[in-house]
Scaffold this motif. Structure first.
Motif, PDB file in Angstrom:
ATOM      1  N   SER A  58       9.172   4.110   1.984  1.00 39.59           N
ATOM      2  CA  SER A  58       8.277   4.559   3.037  1.00 39.59           C
ATOM      3  C   SER A  58       7.159   5.403   2.450  1.00 39.59           C
ATOM      4  N   ASN A  59       5.934   5.265   3.051  1.00 38.83           N
ATOM      5  CA  ASN A  59       4.819   6.061   2.556  1.00 38.83           C
ATOM      6  C   ASN A  59       4.900   7.507   3.014  1.00 38.83           C
ATOM      7  N   SER A  60       6.054   7.900   3.602  1.00 38.14           N
ATOM      8  CA  SER A  60       6.260   9.304   3.958  1.00 38.14           C
ATOM      9  C   SER A  60       6.652  10.120   2.728  1.00 38.14           C
ATOM     10  N   VAL A  61       6.921   9.439   1.618  1.00 39.56           N
ATOM     11  CA  VAL A  61       7.241  10.141   0.382  1.00 39.56           C
ATOM     12  C   VAL A  61       6.024  10.942  -0.077  1.00 39.56           C
ATOM     13  N   GLY A  62       6.232  12.217  -0.400  1.00 41.32           N
ATOM     14  CA  GLY A  62       5.134  13.068  -0.821  1.00 41.32           C
ATOM     15  C   GLY A  62       5.109  13.267  -2.327  1.00 41.32           C
ATOM     16  N   TYR A  63       4.039  13.891  -2.787  1.00 41.61           N
ATOM     17  CA  TYR A  63       3.882  14.103  -4.235  1.00 41.61           C
ATOM     18  C   TYR A  63       5.001  14.975  -4.801  1.00 41.61           C
ATOM     19  N   ALA A  64       5.481  15.959  -4.005  1.00 45.61           N
ATOM     20  CA  ALA A  64       6.527  16.866  -4.489  1.00 45.61           C
ATOM     21  C   ALA A  64       7.822  16.107  -4.763  1.00 45.61           C
ATOM     22  N   GLU A  65       8.144  15.139  -3.897  1.00 43.20           N
ATOM     23  CA  GLU A  65       9.354  14.345  -4.102  1.00 43.20           C
ATOM     24  C   GLU A  65       9.236  13.464  -5.340  1.00 43.20           C
ATOM     25  N   ILE A  66       8.056  12.907  -5.548  1.00 44.14           N
ATOM     26  CA  ILE A  66       7.836  12.071  -6.733  1.00 44.14           C
ATOM     27  C   ILE A  66       7.962  12.916  -7.994  1.00 44.14           C
ATOM     28  N   ALA A  67       7.328  14.083  -7.981  1.00 44.73           N
ATOM     29  CA  ALA A  67       7.413  14.978  -9.128  1.00 44.73           C
ATOM     30  C   ALA A  67       8.859  15.395  -9.370  1.00 44.73           C
ATOM     31  N   ALA A  68       9.595  15.688  -8.301  1.00 42.56           N
ATOM     32  CA  ALA A  68      10.989  16.121  -8.432  1.00 42.56           C
ATOM     33  C   ALA A  68      11.852  15.034  -9.069  1.00 42.56           C
ATOM     34  N   ASN A  69      11.572  13.763  -8.734  1.00 39.57           N
ATOM     35  CA  ASN A  69      12.335  12.651  -9.288  1.00 39.57           C
ATOM     36  C   ASN A  69      12.158  12.570 -10.803  1.00 39.57           C
ATOM     37  N   TYR A  70      10.907  12.642 -11.249  1.00 41.46           N
ATOM     38  CA  TYR A  70      10.663  12.548 -12.694  1.00 41.46           C
ATOM     39  C   TYR A  70      11.081  13.816 -13.417  1.00 41.46           C
TER      40      TYR A  70
END
Length: 246
Positions: free
Chosen positions: A2-14
């Protein structure tokens, strides 16, 4: 996704992949286009996530290569305080701590003035080696005054408490207030080279002397951290008006 994913979640994953050793120093992260496709986000969101990782000292942009994971990193005290608040542990993913020594020593000329005691005054020391994914990151020697040990006798045991300074502050009933971290460079001792896996003849290490003060102005810990020159030391300091006026 979903495009509800934010930049903070992406950064947290990596960030988690880097901390867990899934992404190792020198590895290249997916391209921005690949991040956009995987998370179904705009390039501005992917860019912002990668900018967070760069500002945290986890990655660096290399021309012709992409976004690359940097070498070993030793987290600073603010990062470890947040980890303890969030998880109850002061160590991040993939990190382990091995106690090398506990005991009583005379405060030397480095430690004594920071603990506000005379040189030679007996103080308690805990020496440990912190590794990430099996690779030594830093040596740390924490020194505690007598009133801390009286309140926290567990610190005399050769086992990790998962947050010695936090435990001591809680027992004393006073919150941690501020920290002074002083960084210098010097040649490594034979023992430091052995524990950190440094093999060259003359090796320069970074030394961080950390003095943590409670809200009642008592010092709860003086710690001396030593890292190899390839290890990155990280600080993030808020520049907001409220933080600077404290």
């Amino acid at each position: 996704m979903s495009n509800s994913v934010g930049y903070a979640e992406i950064a947290a994953n990596y960030r988690q992949q880097i901390q867990d050793g899934v992404l190792k120093p020198g590895d290249t992260l997916p391209s921005l286009r690949q991040v956009c496709e995987r998370y179904d986000v705009a390039q501005t969101t992917a860019n912002r996530a990668y900018r967070v990782l760069k500002l945290e000292g986890l990655t660096v942009a290399k021309a012709g290569v992409g976004t690359v994971v940097v070498g070993p990193i030793s987290n600073n005290i603010s990062t470890r305080v947040r980890l303890y608040e969030d998880t109850g542990k002061a160590l991040g993913g993939g990190e382990s701590s091995r106690i090398l020594e506990v005991g009583t020593v005379g405060a030397d000329e480095l430690v004594a003035p920071r603990l506000d005691v005379a040189p030679g005054t007996p103080v308690h020391v805990r020496r440990r080696l912190v590794s990430r994914n099996g690779v030594p990151v830093h040596l740390s020697s924490s020194y505690y005054p007598a009133y801390v040990i009286a309140a926290t006798p567990e610190l005399t045991e050769p086992v990790s408490t998962g947050g010695s300074r936090e435990l001591a502050a809680a027992r004393l009933g006073v919150s941690q207030d501020r920290v002074l971290e002083e960084v210098t460079s010097r040649l490594a001792t034979v023992s430091e080279k052995d524990h950190l896996g440094l093999t060259a003849g003359d090796v320069v290490v970074s030394q961080v002397v950390r003095t943590v003060t409670l809200t009642d102005d008592r010092v709860v810990e003086v710690a001396v951290k030593v890292t190899g020159g390839a290890t990155i030391l990280r600080w993030t300091t808020s520049l907001t008006t409220n933080a600077l006026e404290r």
